[in-house]
Design an enzyme around this catalytic site. Structure first.
Site, PDB file in Angstrom:
ATOM      1  N   THR A 236       0.845  -1.187   0.000  1.00 12.68           N
ATOM      2  CA  THR A 236       0.000   0.000   0.000  1.00 12.68           C
ATOM      3  C   THR A 236       0.883   1.241   0.000  1.00 12.68           C
ATOM      4  O   THR A 236       1.781   1.361   0.831  1.00 12.68           O
ATOM      5  CB  THR A 236      -0.901  -0.052   1.247  1.00 12.68           C
ATOM      6  OG1 THR A 236      -1.815  -1.148   1.077  1.00 12.68           O
ATOM      7  CG2 THR A 236      -1.674   1.229   1.440  1.00 12.68           C
TER       8      THR A 236
ATOM      9  N   GLN B 293      -3.790  -6.802  -6.211  1.00 10.57           N
ATOM     10  CA  GLN B 293      -4.196  -7.404  -4.937  1.00 10.57           C
ATOM     11  C   GLN B 293      -5.551  -6.827  -4.523  1.00 10.57           C
ATOM     12  O   GLN B 293      -5.703  -5.614  -4.364  1.00 10.57           O
ATOM     13  CB  GLN B 293      -3.185  -7.147  -3.825  1.00 10.57           C
ATOM     14  CG  GLN B 293      -3.550  -8.015  -2.602  1.00 10.57           C
ATOM     15  CD  GLN B 293      -2.760  -7.715  -1.358  1.00 10.57           C
ATOM     16  OE1 GLN B 293      -2.636  -6.559  -0.962  1.00 10.57           O
ATOM     17  NE2 GLN B 293      -2.241  -8.741  -0.715  1.00 10.57           N
TER      18      GLN B 293
ATOM     19  N   HIS C 166      -6.525 -10.873  -1.093  1.00 13.12           N
ATOM     20  CA  HIS C 166      -5.831 -10.584   0.172  1.00 13.12           C
ATOM     21  C   HIS C 166      -6.615 -11.241   1.315  1.00 13.12           C
ATOM     22  O   HIS C 166      -7.611 -10.721   1.765  1.00 13.12           O
ATOM     23  CB  HIS C 166      -5.729  -9.082   0.388  1.00 13.12           C
ATOM     24  CG  HIS C 166      -4.741  -8.675   1.448  1.00 13.12           C
ATOM     25  ND1 HIS C 166      -4.158  -9.582   2.307  1.00 13.12           N
ATOM     26  CD2 HIS C 166      -4.227  -7.470   1.777  1.00 13.12           C
ATOM     27  CE1 HIS C 166      -3.326  -8.927   3.121  1.00 13.12           C
ATOM     28  NE2 HIS C 166      -3.352  -7.644   2.820  1.00 13.12           N
TER      29      HIS C 166
ATOM     30  N   ASN D  92      -3.460 -10.533   7.131  1.00 14.95           N
ATOM     31  CA  ASN D  92      -3.210  -9.256   7.801  1.00 14.95           C
ATOM     32  C   ASN D  92      -4.425  -8.541   8.393  1.00 14.95           C
ATOM     33  O   ASN D  92      -4.444  -7.321   8.529  1.00 14.95           O
ATOM     34  CB  ASN D  92      -2.494  -8.293   6.841  1.00 14.95           C
ATOM     35  CG  ASN D  92      -1.065  -8.738   6.560  1.00 14.95           C
ATOM     36  OD1 ASN D  92      -0.565  -9.652   7.212  1.00 14.95           O
ATOM     37  ND2 ASN D  92      -0.403  -8.100   5.601  1.00 14.95           N
TER      38      ASN D  92
ATOM     39  N   TYR E 226      -7.571  -8.022   7.353  1.00 17.77           N
ATOM     40  CA  TYR E 226      -8.624  -7.382   6.558  1.00 17.77           C
ATOM     41  C   TYR E 226      -9.830  -8.318   6.486  1.00 17.77           C
ATOM     42  O   TYR E 226      -9.839  -9.355   7.144  1.00 17.77           O
ATOM     43  CB  TYR E 226      -8.062  -6.933   5.203  1.00 17.77           C
ATOM     44  CG  TYR E 226      -6.926  -5.949   5.436  1.00 17.77           C
ATOM     45  CD1 TYR E 226      -7.198  -4.689   5.975  1.00 17.77           C
ATOM     46  CD2 TYR E 226      -5.593  -6.305   5.253  1.00 17.77           C
ATOM     47  CE1 TYR E 226      -6.168  -3.801   6.289  1.00 17.77           C
ATOM     48  CE2 TYR E 226      -4.562  -5.414   5.559  1.00 17.77           C
ATOM     49  CZ  TYR E 226      -4.860  -4.173   6.081  1.00 17.77           C
ATOM     50  OH  TYR E 226      -3.844  -3.308   6.411  1.00 17.77           O
TER      51      TYR E 226
ATOM     52  N   ARG F 216      -3.303 -14.716  -0.879  1.00 19.02           N
ATOM     53  CA  ARG F 216      -2.307 -14.432   0.163  1.00 19.02           C
ATOM     54  C   ARG F 216      -2.926 -14.626   1.540  1.00 19.02           C
ATOM     55  O   ARG F 216      -4.004 -14.084   1.814  1.00 19.02           O
ATOM     56  CB  ARG F 216      -1.819 -12.985   0.027  1.00 19.02           C
ATOM     57  CG  ARG F 216      -0.573 -12.729   0.870  1.00 19.02           C
ATOM     58  CD  ARG F 216       0.060 -11.399   0.582  1.00 19.02           C
ATOM     59  NE  ARG F 216       1.493 -11.492   0.828  1.00 19.02           N
ATOM     60  CZ  ARG F 216       2.243 -10.525   1.326  1.00 19.02           C
ATOM     61  NH1 ARG F 216       1.709  -9.363   1.620  1.00 19.02           N
ATOM     62  NH2 ARG F 216       3.533 -10.707   1.529  1.00 19.02           N
TER      63      ARG F 216
ATOM     64  N   ASN G 102      -3.166  -6.144  12.831  1.00 21.19           N
ATOM     65  CA  ASN G 102      -4.531  -5.595  12.858  1.00 21.19           C
ATOM     66  C   ASN G 102      -5.436  -6.325  13.853  1.00 21.19           C
ATOM     67  O   ASN G 102      -6.648  -6.424  13.665  1.00 21.19           O
ATOM     68  CB  ASN G 102      -5.170  -5.573  11.462  1.00 21.19           C
ATOM     69  CG  ASN G 102      -4.698  -4.395  10.630  1.00 21.19           C
ATOM     70  OD1 ASN G 102      -4.455  -3.308  11.153  1.00 21.19           O
ATOM     71  ND2 ASN G 102      -4.569  -4.614   9.330  1.00 21.19           N
TER      72      ASN G 102
ATOM     73  N   GLY H 176       9.330  -7.168  -0.518  1.00 13.35           N
ATOM     74  CA  GLY H 176       8.599  -5.928  -0.270  1.00 13.35           C
ATOM     75  C   GLY H 176       9.542  -4.737  -0.210  1.00 13.35           C
ATOM     76  O   GLY H 176       9.904  -4.146  -1.240  1.00 13.35           O
TER      77      GLY H 176
HETATM   78  C1  FMN Z   1       4.761   0.144   2.878  1.00 13.08           C
HETATM   79  C2  FMN Z   1       4.188  -1.248   3.005  1.00 13.08           C
HETATM   80  C3  FMN Z   1       2.889  -1.493   2.587  1.00 13.08           C
HETATM   81  C4  FMN Z   1       2.360  -2.793   2.630  1.00 13.08           C
HETATM   82  N1  FMN Z   1       1.096  -3.020   2.127  1.00 13.08           N
HETATM   83  C5  FMN Z   1       0.648  -4.287   1.982  1.00 13.08           C
HETATM   84  C6  FMN Z   1      -0.555  -4.553   1.268  1.00 13.08           C
HETATM   85  O1  FMN Z   1      -1.237  -3.653   0.730  1.00 13.08           O
HETATM   86  N2  FMN Z   1      -0.941  -5.854   1.160  1.00 13.08           N
HETATM   87  C7  FMN Z   1      -0.218  -6.878   1.703  1.00 13.08           C
HETATM   88  O2  FMN Z   1      -0.610  -8.039   1.567  1.00 13.08           O
HETATM   89  N3  FMN Z   1       0.929  -6.651   2.380  1.00 13.08           N
HETATM   90  C8  FMN Z   1       1.393  -5.383   2.508  1.00 13.08           C
HETATM   91  N4  FMN Z   1       2.611  -5.159   3.109  1.00 13.08           N
HETATM   92  C9  FMN Z   1       3.451  -6.305   3.541  1.00 13.08           C
HETATM   93  C10 FMN Z   1       4.455  -6.695   2.444  1.00 13.08           C
HETATM   94  O3  FMN Z   1       3.780  -7.255   1.315  1.00 13.08           O
HETATM   95  C11 FMN Z   1       5.475  -7.742   2.943  1.00 13.08           C
HETATM   96  O4  FMN Z   1       4.779  -8.861   3.439  1.00 13.08           O
HETATM   97  C12 FMN Z   1       6.397  -7.206   4.020  1.00 13.08           C
HETATM   98  O5  FMN Z   1       6.968  -5.949   3.629  1.00 13.08           O
HETATM   99  C13 FMN Z   1       7.526  -8.198   4.341  1.00 13.08           C
HETATM  100  O6  FMN Z   1       8.311  -8.475   3.181  1.00 13.08           O
HETATM  101  P1  FMN Z   1       9.780  -7.830   2.997  1.00 13.08           P
HETATM  102  O7  FMN Z   1      10.591  -8.254   4.198  1.00 13.08           O
HETATM  103  O8  FMN Z   1      10.325  -8.373   1.729  1.00 13.08           O
HETATM  104  O9  FMN Z   1       9.600  -6.333   2.984  1.00 13.08           O
HETATM  105  C14 FMN Z   1       3.144  -3.863   3.133  1.00 13.08           C
HETATM  106  C15 FMN Z   1       4.435  -3.597   3.595  1.00 13.08           C
HETATM  107  C16 FMN Z   1       4.971  -2.325   3.524  1.00 13.08           C
HETATM  108  C17 FMN Z   1       6.384  -2.075   3.976  1.00 13.08           C
END
Ligand code: FMN
Length: 356
Positions: A28, A100, A175, A178, A180, A227, A235, A310
């Site tokens: 996001t 997503q 999704h 987390n 939702y 996912r 949350n 991410g």
């Molecule tokens: C800025 C930000 C926004 C995120 N938004 C979402 C999202 O919209 N949907 C989702 O499933 N996970 C979201 N996540 C979680 C990431 O998809 C991911 O699971 C998390 O960053 C861990 O992976 P990484 O260690 O490679 O960053 C978000 C994470 C970050 C940092």
């Protein structure tokens, strides 16, 4: 230098063939005013098109699923036109992109819903606050959905999938993680229902499996991923037996020809990747704190088929090339993660062309 020979092999996810096993994890970014993807959003995704698969930020399938400032939607014509710009820009650079689909449920506020009350399985507020345009506010007590309303909300996942494909996107990721709406249904704390949507794991998973089925029906299962992170607590959700929930979901979706199952990274109190592998027969995507060496090791051990990144991908538009070369990564700037303009969004530098 790390061996990345498996990361850079192609893989088939359902109907889509990826050029490598690196995905952009959904993130996001709160930069789509009015829920409509912009040229800047298109540039952000196109910059990252060297991934095997891009998964977009959480995108609401319905006006009632809005929950944060300026997140995109997939339920009206203006949004479809915006997504078409994103899809075209990514495809022009040879990328593949799934949207997503994220209905936020109780992780919302009347400020995002034209004064309306967020919906959830039960009238139980999540602990904590949500950032509104006026600053952080307590998460409100949601309205418990009437059983008769639920099929129409599930149907919005099918509509969003259809609109995604109409916009030229390659598919959707539901999704289910987390905290939702689908994850609220899965949770043993947020879901206190006594009808067929609550209680047993079969009942708590009914909403999520219904959403997946609606999307699969609309665009074919080979364009639909899911996912999840059963047992995760983000949350304010909880599950007394995340392992049983994941086993049920993985088993129910096995043999259906879905594009993939994607586990959110994080601390599980059980072997989530092992359960997913044993009970789900399709491709598995793992996530969370990966670097090239760990990704390669999990691919080699066949724990995963694809790895999603991410934060490293947010800060490095050319992450695949950097992983391949084994060079340093740009540092992320968390102050620009959520909202703002091109700064911290499309201005992270790629390697100079000379290094390619
Ligand atoms: C800025 C930000 C926004 C995120 N938004 C979402 C999202 O919209 N949907 C989702 O499933 N996970 C979201 N996540 C979680 C990431 O998809 C991911 O699971 C998390 O960053 C861990 O992976 P990484 O260690 O490679 O960053 C978000 C994470 C970050 C940092």
């Amino acid at each position: 230098m790390t061996d990345t020979s498996l990361l850079f092999t192609p893989v088939r996810l359902g109907d889509v063939t990826l050029k490598n096993r690196i995905a952009l994890a959904p993130m996001t970014r709160n930069r789509s005013p009015g829920g409509i993807p912009t040229d800047l959003n298109a540039l952000y995704y196109a910059q990252r098109a060297s991934a095997g698969l891009l998964i977009t930020e959480g995108t609401t399938p319905d006006a009632g699923g809005r929950g944060y400032i300026d997140i995109p939607g997939l339920y009206d014509a203006a949004q479809v036109a915006g997504w078409k710009k994103v899809a075209d820009a990514v495809h022009a650079k040879g990328g593949r992109i799934f949207a997503q689909v994220m209905h936020t449920g109780r992780i919302s506020h009347p400020d995002f819903l034209d004064g309306g009350t967020p919906v959830a399985p039960s009238a139980i507020a999540a602990a904590g606050t949500i950032i509104t345009r006026e600053g952080p506010k307590p998460l409100p007590v949601p309205r418990a959905l009437d059983a008769a309303e639920i099929p129409a909300i599930i149907a919005t996942y099918g509509r969003a999938a259809r609109l995604a494909v109409e916009a030229g996107l390659d598919g959707v990721e539901i999704h289910g993680a987390n905290g939702y709406l689908p994850s609220q249904f899965l949770a043993t704390n947020a879901n206190q229902r006594t009808d067929e949507w609550g209680g047993s794991v079969e009942n708590r998973a009914r909403f999520l499996l219904g959403a997946v089925a609606a999307a699969a029906e609309a665009i074919g299962p080979g364009r639909v991923g899911l996912r999840v992170n059963p047992g995760g607590t983000f949350n304010d959700v909880a599950d007394t037996d995340g392992a049983a929930t994941l086993t049920h979901i993985a088993t129910a979706l096995s043999g259906k020809g879905l594009a993939y199952l994607h586990l959110v990274g994080g601390a599980y109190d059980y072997d989530a990747a092992g359960i997913a592998r044993r009970h789900f027969d399709g491709p598995l995507m793992l996530n969370g704190g990966y670097d090239a060496a760990r990704a390669e090791a999990d691919l080699a051990a066949k724990r995963a088929d694809v790895i999603s990144f991410g934060v490293p991908f947010l800060a490095n538009p050319d992450l695949p090339e950097r992983l391949r070369l084994g060079v340093a990564l740009n540092a992320p700037d968390p102050s620009t993660f959520y909202g703002g303009d091109s700064r911290g969004y499309t201005d992270y530098p790629a390697l100079p062309a000379a290094a390619e």
